[in-house]
Design a protein around this motif. Sequence first.
Motif, PDB file in Angstrom:
ATOM      1  N   ARG A   1      73.892  70.385  44.308  1.00  0.00           N
ATOM      2  CA  ARG A   1      73.568  72.263  43.893  1.00  0.00           C
ATOM      3  C   ARG A   1      74.291  71.820  45.624  1.00  0.00           C
ATOM      4  O   ARG A   1      75.289  70.825  45.927  1.00  0.00           O
ATOM      5  N   GLN A   2      74.397  73.312  45.843  1.00  0.00           N
ATOM      6  CA  GLN A   2      75.642  72.762  47.176  1.00  0.00           C
ATOM      7  C   GLN A   2      75.216  72.685  48.073  1.00  0.00           C
ATOM      8  O   GLN A   2      75.253  71.977  49.649  1.00  0.00           O
ATOM      9  N   LEU A   3      74.065  72.614  48.377  1.00  0.00           N
ATOM     10  CA  LEU A   3      72.963  72.236  49.489  1.00  0.00           C
ATOM     11  C   LEU A   3      71.853  71.693  48.933  1.00  0.00           C
ATOM     12  O   LEU A   3      71.313  71.524  48.314  1.00  0.00           O
TER      13      LEU A   3
ATOM     14  N   GLU B   1      67.068  77.645  65.595  1.00  0.00           N
ATOM     15  CA  GLU B   1      68.439  77.513  65.180  1.00  0.00           C
ATOM     16  C   GLU B   1      68.217  77.739  63.986  1.00  0.00           C
ATOM     17  O   GLU B   1      69.173  77.664  62.906  1.00  0.00           O
ATOM     18  N   CYS B   2      66.700  78.167  63.320  1.00  0.00           N
ATOM     19  CA  CYS B   2      65.887  78.297  62.123  1.00  0.00           C
ATOM     20  C   CYS B   2      66.842  79.569  61.905  1.00  0.00           C
ATOM     21  O   CYS B   2      66.812  80.025  61.961  1.00  0.00           O
TER      22      CYS B   2
ATOM     23  N   ARG C   1      66.109  75.180  57.870  1.00  0.00           N
ATOM     24  CA  ARG C   1      67.561  75.312  59.037  1.00  0.00           C
ATOM     25  C   ARG C   1      68.347  73.968  58.434  1.00  0.00           C
ATOM     26  O   ARG C   1      68.329  73.633  56.929  1.00  0.00           O
ATOM     27  N   LEU C   2      69.310  75.050  58.237  1.00  0.00           N
ATOM     28  CA  LEU C   2      70.523  73.765  57.886  1.00  0.00           C
ATOM     29  C   LEU C   2      71.380  73.103  58.359  1.00  0.00           C
ATOM     30  O   LEU C   2      71.979  73.613  60.040  1.00  0.00           O
ATOM     31  N   GLU C   3      71.559  72.073  58.257  1.00  0.00           N
ATOM     32  CA  GLU C   3      71.966  70.501  58.901  1.00  0.00           C
ATOM     33  C   GLU C   3      73.844  71.152  58.605  1.00  0.00           C
ATOM     34  O   GLU C   3      74.214  70.615  57.111  1.00  0.00           O
ATOM     35  N   HIS C   4      74.219  71.129  59.000  1.00  0.00           N
ATOM     36  CA  HIS C   4      75.716  71.551  58.575  1.00  0.00           C
ATOM     37  C   HIS C   4      76.588  69.581  59.049  1.00  0.00           C
ATOM     38  O   HIS C   4      77.698  68.934  59.512  1.00  0.00           O
ATOM     39  N   GLU C   5      75.795  68.688  57.903  1.00  0.00           N
ATOM     40  CA  GLU C   5      76.316  67.131  58.419  1.00  0.00           C
ATOM     41  C   GLU C   5      77.250  67.433  56.515  1.00  0.00           C
ATOM     42  O   GLU C   5      77.050  68.322  55.294  1.00  0.00           O
ATOM     43  N   ASN C   6      77.774  65.634  56.338  1.00  0.00           N
ATOM     44  CA  ASN C   6      77.518  66.219  54.709  1.00  0.00           C
ATOM     45  C   ASN C   6      77.195  65.097  53.518  1.00  0.00           C
ATOM     46  O   ASN C   6      76.478  63.933  54.203  1.00  0.00           O
TER      47      ASN C   6
ATOM     48  N   ALA D   1      66.670  71.687  55.247  1.00  0.00           N
ATOM     49  CA  ALA D   1      65.626  71.448  55.378  1.00  0.00           C
ATOM     50  C   ALA D   1      64.833  72.432  55.524  1.00  0.00           C
ATOM     51  O   ALA D   1      64.912  73.465  56.138  1.00  0.00           O
ATOM     52  N   ILE D   2      63.490  72.204  54.958  1.00  0.00           N
ATOM     53  CA  ILE D   2      62.469  73.334  54.807  1.00  0.00           C
ATOM     54  C   ILE D   2      61.511  72.848  56.290  1.00  0.00           C
ATOM     55  O   ILE D   2      60.669  72.133  55.626  1.00  0.00           O
ATOM     56  N   ARG D   3      61.760  73.940  56.795  1.00  0.00           N
ATOM     57  CA  ARG D   3      60.134  73.712  57.825  1.00  0.00           C
ATOM     58  C   ARG D   3      59.185  74.539  57.490  1.00  0.00           C
ATOM     59  O   ARG D   3      58.317  73.569  58.475  1.00  0.00           O
TER      60      ARG D   3
END
Length: 124
Positions: A38-40, A88-89, A102-107, A112-114
Amino acid sequence: MPHPFGVQTSKGGRQCNYHHNYFLTLCSLIANMLFVSRQLRIEWSIRAVKHIRRLDPEDRDRVVAKIEQYADDPESIANQVTALSGSECLRMRVSACRVIFRLEHENPVVMAIRGVLQRRESCD
């Protein structure tokens, strides 16, 4: 292995309820979703697992399918995702349910479903 959403299964003539074992549920959800490219990458919070268990099976299937669709190709349903004010959600609408994530812009990029709430619960 327990059903991801705590469905009761018969084991030795007794009913076993895995509803209380959120850690195994969370691990199985993540494991099932990581084997697909997946992309995410999807991460479920324990609160989100509790919320999704309370949904009807039809709503649950719709929500999981929509989350997987967004994780596969975020641009395909980007018009259904809106930012929550003062946070930021993001919020995605799936019929009468709202998925808060929330999208965490790390690699690699993590989704992250809250929480997964019925519309009447999210407006309170």
